[in-house]
Design a protein around this motif. Structure first.
Motif, mmCIF file in Angstrom:
data_model
loop_
_atom_site.group_PDB
_atom_site.id
_atom_site.type_symbol
_atom_site.label_atom_id
_atom_site.label_comp_id
_atom_site.label_asym_id
_atom_site.label_seq_id
_atom_site.Cartn_x
_atom_site.Cartn_y
_atom_site.Cartn_z
ATOM 1 N N SER A 274 21.071 80.826 24.660
ATOM 2 C CA SER A 274 20.166 81.837 25.463
ATOM 3 C C SER A 274 18.653 81.694 24.905
ATOM 4 C CB SER A 274 20.612 83.355 25.317
ATOM 5 O OG SER A 274 19.844 84.226 25.642
ATOM 6 N N GLY A 275 17.923 81.812 25.738
ATOM 7 C CA GLY A 275 16.381 81.582 25.286
ATOM 8 C C GLY A 275 15.581 80.148 25.605
ATOM 9 N N SER A 276 16.708 79.233 25.950
ATOM 10 C CA SER A 276 16.435 77.876 26.461
ATOM 11 C C SER A 276 15.518 78.063 27.739
ATOM 12 C CB SER A 276 17.442 76.980 26.465
ATOM 13 O OG SER A 276 18.048 77.060 25.242
ATOM 14 N N PHE A 277 14.890 76.824 28.112
ATOM 15 C CA PHE A 277 14.088 76.899 29.483
ATOM 16 C C PHE A 277 14.356 75.655 30.129
ATOM 17 C CE2 PHE A 277 11.811 80.037 27.202
ATOM 18 C CZ PHE A 277 10.893 81.017 28.111
ATOM 19 N N LEU A 278 14.291 75.534 31.451
ATOM 20 C CA LEU A 278 14.325 74.415 32.375
ATOM 21 C C LEU A 278 13.204 74.425 33.007
ATOM 22 C CD1 LEU A 278 16.095 72.214 33.776
ATOM 23 C CD2 LEU A 278 16.662 73.900 35.446
ATOM 24 N N THR A 279 12.454 73.196 32.972
ATOM 25 C CA THR A 279 11.319 72.691 33.590
ATOM 26 C C THR A 279 11.619 71.768 34.528
ATOM 27 O OG1 THR A 279 9.787 73.552 31.790
ATOM 28 C CG2 THR A 279 8.855 71.825 33.514
ATOM 29 N N LEU A 280 11.262 71.848 35.923
ATOM 30 C CA LEU A 280 11.740 70.978 36.884
ATOM 31 C C LEU A 280 10.817 70.548 37.981
ATOM 32 C CD1 LEU A 280 15.364 70.912 38.200
ATOM 33 C CD2 LEU A 280 13.345 71.110 39.942
ATOM 34 N N SER A 281 10.600 69.427 38.489
ATOM 35 C CA SER A 281 9.911 69.144 39.635
ATOM 36 C C SER A 281 10.393 68.152 40.712
ATOM 37 C CB SER A 281 8.332 68.521 39.053
ATOM 38 O OG SER A 281 8.515 67.164 38.694
ATOM 39 N N HIS A 282 10.278 68.482 41.927
ATOM 40 C CA HIS A 282 10.998 67.726 42.904
ATOM 41 C C HIS A 282 10.472 67.613 44.087
ATOM 42 C CE1 HIS A 282 14.426 66.433 45.264
ATOM 43 N NE2 HIS A 282 15.280 66.575 44.386
ATOM 44 N N GLY A 283 10.181 66.606 44.886
ATOM 45 C CA GLY A 283 9.678 66.500 46.233
ATOM 46 C C GLY A 283 10.119 67.289 47.150
ATOM 47 N N LEU B 140 15.053 63.999 39.492
ATOM 48 C CA LEU B 140 16.400 64.320 40.376
ATOM 49 C C LEU B 140 16.135 63.830 41.762
ATOM 50 C CD1 LEU B 140 16.956 68.106 39.008
ATOM 51 C CD2 LEU B 140 18.236 66.034 38.450
ATOM 52 N N PRO B 141 15.112 63.539 42.125
ATOM 53 C CA PRO B 141 14.927 62.788 43.674
ATOM 54 C C PRO B 141 15.830 61.465 43.597
ATOM 55 C CG PRO B 141 12.813 63.853 43.046
ATOM 56 C CD PRO B 141 13.704 63.994 41.997
ATOM 57 N N PHE B 142 15.825 60.871 42.201
ATOM 58 C CA PHE B 142 16.681 59.763 42.268
ATOM 59 C C PHE B 142 18.004 59.880 41.849
ATOM 60 C CE2 PHE B 142 12.222 59.116 41.095
ATOM 61 C CZ PHE B 142 11.632 58.214 42.209
ATOM 62 N N VAL B 143 18.429 60.926 42.117
ATOM 63 C CA VAL B 143 19.839 61.373 41.944
ATOM 64 C C VAL B 143 20.394 61.832 43.371
ATOM 65 C CG1 VAL B 143 22.049 62.594 40.821
ATOM 66 C CG2 VAL B 143 19.569 62.117 39.492
ATOM 67 N N THR B 144 21.418 61.113 43.803
ATOM 68 C CA THR B 144 21.760 61.502 45.099
ATOM 69 C C THR B 144 22.665 62.471 45.157
ATOM 70 O OG1 THR B 144 23.457 59.864 45.115
ATOM 71 C CG2 THR B 144 21.402 58.838 45.896
ATOM 72 N N ASP B 145 22.849 63.085 46.169
ATOM 73 C CA ASP B 145 23.962 63.963 46.508
ATOM 74 C C ASP B 145 25.126 63.667 45.851
ATOM 75 O OD1 ASP B 145 21.999 65.720 47.548
ATOM 76 O OD2 ASP B 145 22.535 65.443 49.487
ATOM 77 N N GLU C 68 10.552 58.761 55.833
ATOM 78 C CA GLU C 68 11.427 57.641 56.047
ATOM 79 C C GLU C 68 11.235 56.169 55.481
ATOM 80 O OE1 GLU C 68 14.154 55.954 59.818
ATOM 81 O OE2 GLU C 68 13.233 58.049 59.890
ATOM 82 N N ARG C 69 9.778 56.035 55.903
ATOM 83 C CA ARG C 69 9.175 54.847 55.549
ATOM 84 C C ARG C 69 8.972 54.459 53.889
ATOM 85 N NH1 ARG C 69 4.208 54.375 59.723
ATOM 86 N NH2 ARG C 69 4.268 52.291 58.783
ATOM 87 N N ILE C 70 8.462 55.684 53.556
ATOM 88 C CA ILE C 70 8.349 55.523 52.017
ATOM 89 C C ILE C 70 9.832 55.401 51.380
ATOM 90 C CG2 ILE C 70 7.962 57.123 49.946
ATOM 91 C CD1 ILE C 70 5.776 58.436 51.583
ATOM 92 N N ARG D 43 14.225 52.124 48.590
ATOM 93 C CA ARG D 43 15.226 51.329 48.978
ATOM 94 C C ARG D 43 15.259 49.715 48.669
ATOM 95 N NH1 ARG D 43 16.804 52.320 53.563
ATOM 96 N NH2 ARG D 43 15.418 53.570 54.590
ATOM 97 N N ALA D 44 14.426 49.481 49.466
ATOM 98 C CA ALA D 44 14.183 47.784 49.089
ATOM 99 C C ALA D 44 14.094 47.251 48.009
ATOM 100 C CB ALA D 44 12.648 47.375 49.999
ATOM 101 N N GLY D 45 13.458 48.034 46.718
ATOM 102 C CA GLY D 45 13.555 47.880 45.432
ATOM 103 C C GLY D 45 14.776 48.270 44.655
ATOM 104 N N GLY D 46 16.000 48.908 45.523
ATOM 105 C CA GLY D 46 17.117 49.129 44.947
ATOM 106 C C GLY D 46 17.564 50.490 44.241
ATOM 107 N N THR D 47 16.420 51.465 44.671
ATOM 108 C CA THR D 47 16.275 52.771 44.387
ATOM 109 C C THR D 47 16.520 53.776 45.456
ATOM 110 O OG1 THR D 47 14.821 52.191 42.602
ATOM 111 C CG2 THR D 47 14.933 54.520 43.148
ATOM 112 N N ALA D 48 17.448 54.683 45.500
ATOM 113 C CA ALA D 48 17.601 55.673 46.440
ATOM 114 C C ALA D 48 16.748 57.098 46.110
ATOM 115 C CB ALA D 48 19.103 55.965 46.448
ATOM 116 N N VAL D 49 15.947 57.366 46.910
ATOM 117 C CA VAL D 49 15.302 58.715 46.879
ATOM 118 C C VAL D 49 15.760 59.901 47.676
ATOM 119 C CG1 VAL D 49 12.993 59.355 46.414
ATOM 120 C CG2 VAL D 49 13.282 56.874 46.142
ATOM 121 N N ARG D 50 15.835 60.780 47.205
ATOM 122 C CA ARG D 50 16.298 62.140 48.120
ATOM 123 C C ARG D 50 15.146 63.316 47.759
ATOM 124 N NH1 ARG D 50 18.151 66.000 50.724
ATOM 125 N NH2 ARG D 50 20.387 66.460 50.786
#
Length: 266
Positions: free
Chosen positions: A183-192, A161-166, A203-205, A210-217
């Motif tokens: 019901s009974g399903s699970f969500l597992t998630l990690s995020h910076g 999800l860090p690679f999905v912008t607002d 900002e520098r990372i 972004r120089a490679g064309g990827t936005a990170v959030r």
């Protein structure tokens, strides 16, 4: 049995890709010089980047095992990344050999390795879809062909999800993936986490990606908790990766700037 669903597409080696940079962080071999160059630039800015990647990976393994032990034998892993053993299906099929796993990713190099590396147990099944999380309905329809959505499913969104912008509505995407699951399903998630990084360093990372064309959030702790709205968070809640049900044999035990959580759909 493995089903890739698509023929391999041409791999663009002219610019870095986040999945291949992540492979470099994990000491893998499935990346190109342009990916290594970008990843090394991140390493210079953030010397713990490899530990963060490994902590994230180890969390995935602990969480997948936890969900499988709750009786879940079907998994949907979106943003799979380049296969690094043990993969999610290997973890859950150790618990339940007949478990089924659907993987989805948008990087052609992941697709190239799906046939060879996403082999499950004889009793189970793994399937692979080349798709973008920004088209969640396509992923749901493919999952419906391979999983029984009348029974609980473990949805895994690891470092995705860090690679999905607002502007691309990450919360709406998660809801679209979760809504068809019973019901009974699970969500597992990690995020910076915003609070866990020095703003100037981040900002520098971000500029490297972004120089490679990827936005990170990055998102705040509250912003990550919001992904679990309407779900029942499992203990210990949304915490840093190495604090989530730590085990004695973890490769990384130090704090890392990654929030993680697992929650059950009531």
């Amino acid at each position: 049995m493995t089903d890739t669903g698509f023929s391999p597409e041409r791999i663009d080696t002219g610019k870095p890709h986040s999945a291949r940079m992540y492979d470099w962080y994990l000491d893998g071999k499935d990346h190109y010089p342009v990916d290594a160059e970008a990843a090394e630039a991140v390493l210079r800015l953030f010397p713990d980047v490899k530990d963060s990647a490994w902590a994230n990976r180890e969390f995935m393994q602990r969480a997948a095992r936890f969900v499988a032990r709750q009786g879940v034998d079907q998994f949907l892993d979106v943003g799979t990344g380049i296969p690094t053993e043990p993969n999610l299906h290997q973890v859950v099929q150790e618990v339940t050999p007949s478990a089924r796993v659907v993987y989805a990713d948008n990087d052609p190099i992941v697709l190239r390795h799906a046939e060879a590396l996403l082999q499950g147990t004889p009793e189970g099944r793994t399937a692979y879809l080349h798709a973008d999380v920004r088209e969640p309905q396509q992923i749901v329809e493919y999952a419906r062909e391979h999983l029984d959505l009348t029974r609980p499913v473990g949805l895994s969104l690891i470092a995705l999800l860090p690679f999905v912008t607002d502007e691309q509505d990450p919360y709406g995407i998660v809801r679209t993936l979760l809504d068809p699951l019973p019901s009974g399903s699970f969500l597992t998630l990690s995020h910076g986490g915003t609070e866990l990084f020095d703003p100037e360093v981040w900002e520098r990372i971000d500029a490297v990606y972004r120089a490679g064309g990827t936005a990170v959030r990055l998102r705040s702790h509250a912003g990550v908790v919001r992904f679990f709205d309407g779900l029942e968070l499992c203990e210990p809640g949304v915490v840093q990766a190495t604090h989530w049900r730590p085990e004695p044999d973890m490769r990384v035990r130090t704090d890392q700037p990654v929030y993680v959580g697992v929650a059950r759909k009531p």
